[in-house]
Every structure is written in structure tokens, then in C-alpha cells.
Design a protein around this motif. Sequence first.
Motif, PDB file in Angstrom:
ATOM      1  N   GLU A  12       5.256 -10.994  11.700  1.00  0.00           N
ATOM      2  CA  GLU A  12       4.842 -11.738  10.522  1.00  0.00           C
ATOM      3  C   GLU A  12       5.804 -11.580   9.352  1.00  0.00           C
ATOM      4  O   GLU A  12       5.463 -11.859   8.209  1.00  0.00           O
ATOM      5  CB  GLU A  12       3.437 -11.298  10.120  1.00  0.00           C
ATOM      6  CG  GLU A  12       2.397 -11.619  11.189  1.00  0.00           C
ATOM      7  CD  GLU A  12       0.993 -11.255  10.763  1.00  0.00           C
ATOM      8  OE1 GLU A  12       0.828 -10.802   9.603  1.00  0.00           O
ATOM      9  OE2 GLU A  12       0.065 -11.406  11.575  1.00  0.00           O
ATOM     10  N   GLY A  13       6.981 -11.156   9.615  1.00  0.00           N
ATOM     11  CA  GLY A  13       8.014 -11.099   8.591  1.00  0.00           C
ATOM     12  C   GLY A  13       7.936  -9.905   7.678  1.00  0.00           C
ATOM     13  O   GLY A  13       8.604  -9.861   6.645  1.00  0.00           O
ATOM     14  N   GLY A  14       7.147  -9.020   8.050  1.00  0.00           N
ATOM     15  CA  GLY A  14       7.008  -7.842   7.199  1.00  0.00           C
ATOM     16  C   GLY A  14       8.314  -7.083   7.072  1.00  0.00           C
ATOM     17  O   GLY A  14       8.670  -6.579   6.006  1.00  0.00           O
ATOM     18  N   LYS A  15       9.019  -7.069   8.157  1.00  0.00           N
ATOM     19  CA  LYS A  15      10.292  -6.353   8.111  1.00  0.00           C
ATOM     20  C   LYS A  15      11.282  -7.071   7.205  1.00  0.00           C
ATOM     21  O   LYS A  15      12.011  -6.440   6.444  1.00  0.00           O
ATOM     22  CB  LYS A  15      10.847  -6.241   9.525  1.00  0.00           C
ATOM     23  CG  LYS A  15      12.113  -5.445   9.610  1.00  0.00           C
ATOM     24  CD  LYS A  15      12.568  -5.296  11.048  1.00  0.00           C
ATOM     25  CE  LYS A  15      13.845  -4.480  11.112  1.00  0.00           C
ATOM     26  NZ  LYS A  15      14.315  -4.346  12.506  1.00  0.00           N
ATOM     27  N   ILE A  16      11.231  -8.423   7.332  1.00  0.00           N
ATOM     28  CA  ILE A  16      12.145  -9.189   6.470  1.00  0.00           C
ATOM     29  C   ILE A  16      11.770  -9.008   5.010  1.00  0.00           C
ATOM     30  O   ILE A  16      12.612  -8.877   4.130  1.00  0.00           O
ATOM     31  CB  ILE A  16      12.107 -10.684   6.855  1.00  0.00           C
ATOM     32  CG1 ILE A  16      12.620 -10.852   8.301  1.00  0.00           C
ATOM     33  CG2 ILE A  16      12.933 -11.527   5.909  1.00  0.00           C
ATOM     34  CD1 ILE A  16      12.519 -12.255   8.825  1.00  0.00           C
ATOM     35  N   ALA A  17      10.448  -9.001   4.790  1.00  0.00           N
ATOM     36  CA  ALA A  17      10.007  -8.813   3.413  1.00  0.00           C
ATOM     37  C   ALA A  17      10.437  -7.464   2.881  1.00  0.00           C
ATOM     38  O   ALA A  17      10.818  -7.314   1.724  1.00  0.00           O
ATOM     39  CB  ALA A  17       8.482  -8.937   3.353  1.00  0.00           C
ATOM     40  N   ALA A  18      10.361  -6.474   3.795  1.00  0.00           N
ATOM     41  CA  ALA A  18      10.792  -5.155   3.368  1.00  0.00           C
ATOM     42  C   ALA A  18      12.275  -5.126   3.065  1.00  0.00           C
ATOM     43  O   ALA A  18      12.730  -4.346   2.237  1.00  0.00           O
ATOM     44  CB  ALA A  18      10.451  -4.136   4.465  1.00  0.00           C
ATOM     45  N   GLU A  19      12.994  -6.053   3.707  1.00  0.00           N
ATOM     46  CA  GLU A  19      14.447  -6.058   3.523  1.00  0.00           C
ATOM     47  C   GLU A  19      14.868  -7.153   2.530  1.00  0.00           C
ATOM     48  O   GLU A  19      16.047  -7.494   2.469  1.00  0.00           O
ATOM     49  CB  GLU A  19      15.132  -6.295   4.871  1.00  0.00           C
ATOM     50  CG  GLU A  19      14.829  -5.219   5.895  1.00  0.00           C
ATOM     51  CD  GLU A  19      15.354  -5.577   7.273  1.00  0.00           C
ATOM     52  OE1 GLU A  19      15.718  -6.764   7.443  1.00  0.00           O
ATOM     53  OE2 GLU A  19      15.358  -4.697   8.148  1.00  0.00           O
ATOM     54  N   TYR A  34       2.964  -8.802   2.565  1.00  0.00           N
ATOM     55  CA  TYR A  34       3.855  -7.716   2.994  1.00  0.00           C
ATOM     56  C   TYR A  34       3.255  -6.357   2.691  1.00  0.00           C
ATOM     57  O   TYR A  34       3.313  -5.420   3.503  1.00  0.00           O
ATOM     58  CB  TYR A  34       5.204  -7.879   2.284  1.00  0.00           C
ATOM     59  CG  TYR A  34       6.021  -6.621   2.298  1.00  0.00           C
ATOM     60  CD1 TYR A  34       6.615  -6.168   3.478  1.00  0.00           C
ATOM     61  CD2 TYR A  34       6.171  -5.865   1.132  1.00  0.00           C
ATOM     62  CE1 TYR A  34       7.343  -5.014   3.489  1.00  0.00           C
ATOM     63  CE2 TYR A  34       6.898  -4.701   1.150  1.00  0.00           C
ATOM     64  CZ  TYR A  34       7.492  -4.276   2.339  1.00  0.00           C
ATOM     65  OH  TYR A  34       8.214  -3.115   2.360  1.00  0.00           O
ATOM     66  N   GLU A  35       2.587  -6.239   1.561  1.00  0.00           N
ATOM     67  CA  GLU A  35       1.980  -4.962   1.192  1.00  0.00           C
ATOM     68  C   GLU A  35       0.875  -4.574   2.171  1.00  0.00           C
ATOM     69  O   GLU A  35       0.750  -3.414   2.563  1.00  0.00           O
ATOM     70  CB  GLU A  35       1.446  -5.067  -0.234  1.00  0.00           C
ATOM     71  CG  GLU A  35       0.917  -3.730  -0.767  1.00  0.00           C
ATOM     72  CD  GLU A  35       0.507  -3.846  -2.227  1.00  0.00           C
ATOM     73  OE1 GLU A  35       0.007  -2.836  -2.748  1.00  0.00           O
ATOM     74  OE2 GLU A  35       0.684  -4.923  -2.810  1.00  0.00           O
ATOM     75  N   ALA A  45      -0.800  -1.181   6.715  1.00  0.00           N
ATOM     76  CA  ALA A  45      -1.330  -1.023   8.077  1.00  0.00           C
ATOM     77  C   ALA A  45      -0.390  -0.187   8.938  1.00  0.00           C
ATOM     78  O   ALA A  45      -0.821   0.686   9.708  1.00  0.00           O
ATOM     79  CB  ALA A  45      -1.544  -2.410   8.702  1.00  0.00           C
ATOM     80  N   VAL A  46       0.917  -0.438   8.795  1.00  0.00           N
ATOM     81  CA  VAL A  46       1.894   0.337   9.577  1.00  0.00           C
ATOM     82  C   VAL A  46       1.868   1.800   9.160  1.00  0.00           C
ATOM     83  O   VAL A  46       1.869   2.714  10.009  1.00  0.00           O
ATOM     84  CB  VAL A  46       3.297  -0.264   9.394  1.00  0.00           C
ATOM     85  CG1 VAL A  46       4.340   0.655  10.035  1.00  0.00           C
ATOM     86  CG2 VAL A  46       3.367  -1.644  10.009  1.00  0.00           C
ATOM     87  N   LYS A  47       1.814   2.066   7.865  1.00  0.00           N
ATOM     88  CA  LYS A  47       1.782   3.449   7.404  1.00  0.00           C
ATOM     89  C   LYS A  47       0.544   4.182   7.904  1.00  0.00           C
ATOM     90  O   LYS A  47       0.606   5.339   8.330  1.00  0.00           O
ATOM     91  CB  LYS A  47       1.829   3.491   5.879  1.00  0.00           C
ATOM     92  CG  LYS A  47       3.173   3.048   5.306  1.00  0.00           C
ATOM     93  CD  LYS A  47       3.142   3.094   3.799  1.00  0.00           C
ATOM     94  CE  LYS A  47       4.471   2.623   3.211  1.00  0.00           C
ATOM     95  NZ  LYS A  47       4.461   2.591   1.732  1.00  0.00           N
ATOM     96  N   LEU A  48      -0.596   3.486   7.844  1.00  0.00           N
ATOM     97  CA  LEU A  48      -1.833   4.098   8.314  1.00  0.00           C
ATOM     98  C   LEU A  48      -1.757   4.422   9.803  1.00  0.00           C
ATOM     99  O   LEU A  48      -2.185   5.501  10.240  1.00  0.00           O
ATOM    100  CB  LEU A  48      -3.004   3.151   8.032  1.00  0.00           C
ATOM    101  CG  LEU A  48      -4.390   3.671   8.451  1.00  0.00           C
ATOM    102  CD1 LEU A  48      -4.716   4.975   7.708  1.00  0.00           C
ATOM    103  CD2 LEU A  48      -5.469   2.615   8.169  1.00  0.00           C
TER     104      LEU A  48
END
Length: 657
Positions: free
Chosen positions: A258-265, A427-428, A433-436
Motif C-alpha cells: 500500500e505504498g507505506g514504504k514509499i511514503a516512508a521514503e 502511512y502513519e 501496524a508494522v511497529k506493533l
Amino acid sequence: MIFLELVLQNFGPYLGRQVINLRPQANEDCPIILLGGMNGGGKTTLMDAIRLALYGHRAQCSTRGNLSYSDFLTQSVNRYTSMGEPTSIELAFENILDNVQVEFRIKRSWTKNPRNGKDTLGILVDDWPDNALAQIWDERIEDLLPLGISNLFLFDGEQVRELAEQEAPTPIVVEAIRSLLGLELAERLATDIEILVNRRRKIIADSQALVTLEDIEQKLSHQQKEYQSAKAYLATIQDQLTYAQKHQQETSDKFVLEGGKIAAERSQLEIQLRYEQEAVTQKRDVLTELASGTLPLNLISPLLIQAHNQAQQEDQQQQAQITINILSEQEQKFLKYVAALKLEQEQIEKIKLFFYQENEDLKQNICLEELWLLAEQESVYQLQEILNNLPILQTLAEKQLNELKKQEDNLTAIERRIAVAPAPEVYEQLGDAVKLAQIELANAKAAYETARKRCDELAIDIEKTKKELAQYSEENIDRKNDEHIITASTKVQATLKLFREKLTLRKLNQLESVITECFLYLLHKSDLVHRVAIDLDTFSLSLYDFQGQLVPKHRLSAGEKQLLAIALLWGLARVSRRNLPIAIDTPLGRLDSSHRNNLVERYFPSASHQVMLFSTDTEIGKNEVEQLRSNNAIAREYLLKYDPVKRCTTIEPGYFW
């Protein structure tokens, strides 16, 4: 056992090598080896030689006294022995070992003041040296002829007299009797059992108090239950860990999908976007600069090449025309000069014809055409430089175009990735969710590792407890074995004591009967004694008459006491059933003619299968030796001749008569 040969060399009064054949006749009716000699002639030395050969430093030689073994050996060297010449004794004998007849030859040699105070021992077995046997000979001879009982077979008249006068045998004689009758085996066994029991008692006393078996088993059962619980908990934790790993992977995949990685980058992408835009701009500026120069002329490069070639051709024609003009001027000057020389007309015409032909050839070679470009020389050089630079500029332009294209592609890709990045709030959520999931996975791993360590610790504890249990079992078994051995040993000792008493009683009863028989056989008074009794503890002899009354020993004459002692030795030899030779030194002392006759006639021929008699001419006199000869009891006779001048003894066949 049969003594075969005695060899003396420089031993005592015997100077040089002296050989005595001791082999009795094959017929056992001729067992006697008679050696005659006067007092001081070397009879006792022969007895000492036999003892010394057999027992070495342990030999109880009559002339040793309190001398050390080294001093005794030095003293035994004949006084006339040459310096460095050895002294030696050899004794050969046969014995039956494992139903096989074996010949042993013992040789001891030494010199005066022997090195290390010892002799050199050599053993031959059937004529083959046996060094290993020589090393253990002191132990081996005890199996063949124990030192303790040797005095009961190798004895002299003095020993017989002492034995006859004693109310009770000395401890040495008692031990010899016990050994000869086989009684010491039971006593030795009883002593060994007592030692074994003491050792076992000490082991039990030294052992620490042991934990009971039930405690160890309960401890092991508790540990095993705890281990099973730990394993079940570990399995549960492992399931949780697997779920946490799967959940963490799913959230990570969703984050990426879902683009979370892109958002993080995103911030990083935006930086890259700016870099790419700047790079594209720079490339475009470079290309613009190239386009503003001579690079566009590359489009008409064929025309430029054609113009350059035309300019070069026209330049060549101009140079040729100048050359022709110069030559024409030189020709006219030459013709004027020739005319001044007043040459014949024919020669002048030939010269003019020559120049004409040369000019025509030159014009044909130049091929003069019409000049239409009329370019200046500098313009030609500039054109040449432009033509040289055009390929370089073209290559550079192509490279810049390729790089610009790649940067534009990267720029487009970055713009697209930024375009698909989710909104910050989405993204947040994905990031949370990934951190949890990562936290849950870390917790699951920590719980799993703790549970696994607990299982390992419990497994180690269980192994230790099992070893403890096994060790306890072994110690318990050993202790029970020790207790069993002690209990059984007590019973065995009691049985052994009873056996020893009965064996002693039986042996002594047998010995009493044989001694009585021997004593009565040797006595000429048939009514003096009815039976001989032996004390169970002291082995002292008691005599009883036909009325059962004790006959005091002091009532016996000296000769009768000596006969009683000989009867004791004879009886011991018969009861022990040891087939050993007998050697008697001065055998007939204190005996009157009647007793001597009985001894010569009845004892010597029957004492053993081999009887060595060391006698003076007054003990076994002419009548006695003739009596023995007439009975064919003598196998060999030797006479020990002592030379008082040389103080040496030689051995010769024969006797005094």
C-alpha cells in the motif's frame, strides 16, 4: 626332585673344578649317595653349596653365622684362587612340571669382594638359558622346595640332636611342619579373608551417608514433571512466535503493498527528484551550448567536404598557373640568349620545339578548369578545422543525449513513485501496524528463548539426577556386596577354622601313626613305646606306653631321642608326600651300634628316592658301608680327601674302604 650334579669351583676347601655326580641309580633300591670325609674335610661345605645354589642370599649355611652375604661369598672363595679367577657352584636337578620332566641347572658365580655384594645367577632349563626365570628364581624355588621346609630335608646331625633334645619344636620347625603338612594354606587363606574383611569394613566406614533412593527418585520425578510442563509451555510459546512472525510479515507486506514504504521514503524521493531535475537541466544546457556552435554544420557535412575539396583543387591550379608563367618568362630569356649566340637556325628551331612540347605536356597534366569558388587560404584552413571537430562534437552530443534520456527516465520514475505514495495519515496507520507487529514478534522471541533455556536447564538437571541415581545404585550395590562379602567371610572363616582344626587333627593323627611306626621300626626296644602323640598347638611329641601311661622324654637315651627326631623327619616326609631328596650330614652321632645298625639298615635305604649321606669313617664305618653295599642301597660313593699341606680337598670315587 632329584639332584643330578654338583659342580664346585674354588669354593671353600675345593680348589679348581670338582664335579660330583649325584644321580641315583634308576633302580630306587639304590638311592644313597655316600660321601665320606674326615672332620674338617668339606662335608658340610657340600651341604652349604647345595643350600647356597638353591637359595642364594637366603641360604641358611652353617658357616655363614652373622656374616653379610657379600662377606660370606668372599669367605667362601678358596684361598689359593688366582686373582680374577671366579668362584662358582652349579647344581643340576630334575623336577616334574606339568607332567613333564625338566632339568634345571643353577649356577652362581662371584669373585672376592663381589660387585654390589652379590653373585651372578644363571639358570638353564633343559640346557637353555632362561634369564626371565633367573629374575624370579627366589619366588620360583619356593614352589619347588620352600626354604622353610628345606631344613627338614637338608639337615645335619646337630640339627637332629637339637630337635631331639627340645621339649617342643622351635617356631621355625613348627612353621616348617605346618607348611609340609599343608596346614599353612588354610591359615594363609584365613589371614587373606581377614584382610579382605577389614578392607571391606574400611570401605563401608569411609563411605559417606547416601541419600535414600526414594528421595532421588522423587527428585527425578519432580524434575521430569516440571520438564514436561516446560516443554508444553515452550510449544505454546512457539505457536505464538509463529503467529507473531506471520503477522509481522503480513503487516510488512501490506505496508509495502500500500505504498507505506514509499511514503516512508518520500522525503528521500523528493531530494532525489530535485537532484535529477538539476541534472536534467545541466544536460540540456550543455546540449544547447553545443547546438549554438558548429555542431549544426554536421547536418551539411557532405557539402562542406565538397567545398573543401574544390578549394584545395583551385589552389593547386593557381599554383600551377604561376609556375607556367615563370617558366614562360625563363623560356623567352633563354631564347634571346641563344639567338645572341648565333647558332644555326636549325638548332634554334629544335630548342623552340623542345620548349613547346614541354609546355603542352605541363598544360595537359594541370588540366586547368574554370575557377568558381575562389576561397581564401584562411577560409580553407577554418573549413578543415570544422570538418575535423565535427565527429568529436557529434560523439559528445550523442553521449549527452543518452545521459539526458536516462536522467529524464529516472525523473519520471521518481515522480510516479511520489505520485502513488499514500496520504500521511494512511502511512502513519500502516507504520504503526508494522511497529506493533515487530514488538509482538520481539516479545514472542524473548518468551520462546526463556522457555527454551528453562527446558535445557531442566534436561541437564534430569541427567545429573539420573547419574546420581545410577551412582547411588552402584554404590548401594557395592555396599551390599561388601556387606555380603563380610557376612559370607565370617561364615567362611568359621568353616575354615573348623576345616583347619579337622585337617590339623587328621594330619597329626596320620603323622602320629607314621612317626610311631617309624620310631618303633628304628628302635630295638619294641616294648618301650606304644604310640607317639603330637600336641595340636605346639607340635611337641609325647610318648605313651602300652598301659597308656606317659613316658617322660628324659627317660629316653640320647640315641633314642635322636631316633625319635629322625622318626619325626621321616614321618613328615612320608605324610607330606613331597618327593624330595634328603641330605644328612653326620647322621649317626650319639648312636650306639644297635641303633646305628637299625638306621643304616632300615632308614637310609627307605628315607627317600635320593639320600645323600655325609659321613666320617666312624659313623658309617666299614661294617655299615659293607652292609649298605650288600643291600645294594648305595648308588655312588665319593671320598673327600683333604690335603693338610695344601689345605685343599679333592673328590675321588670310592669310600674309606
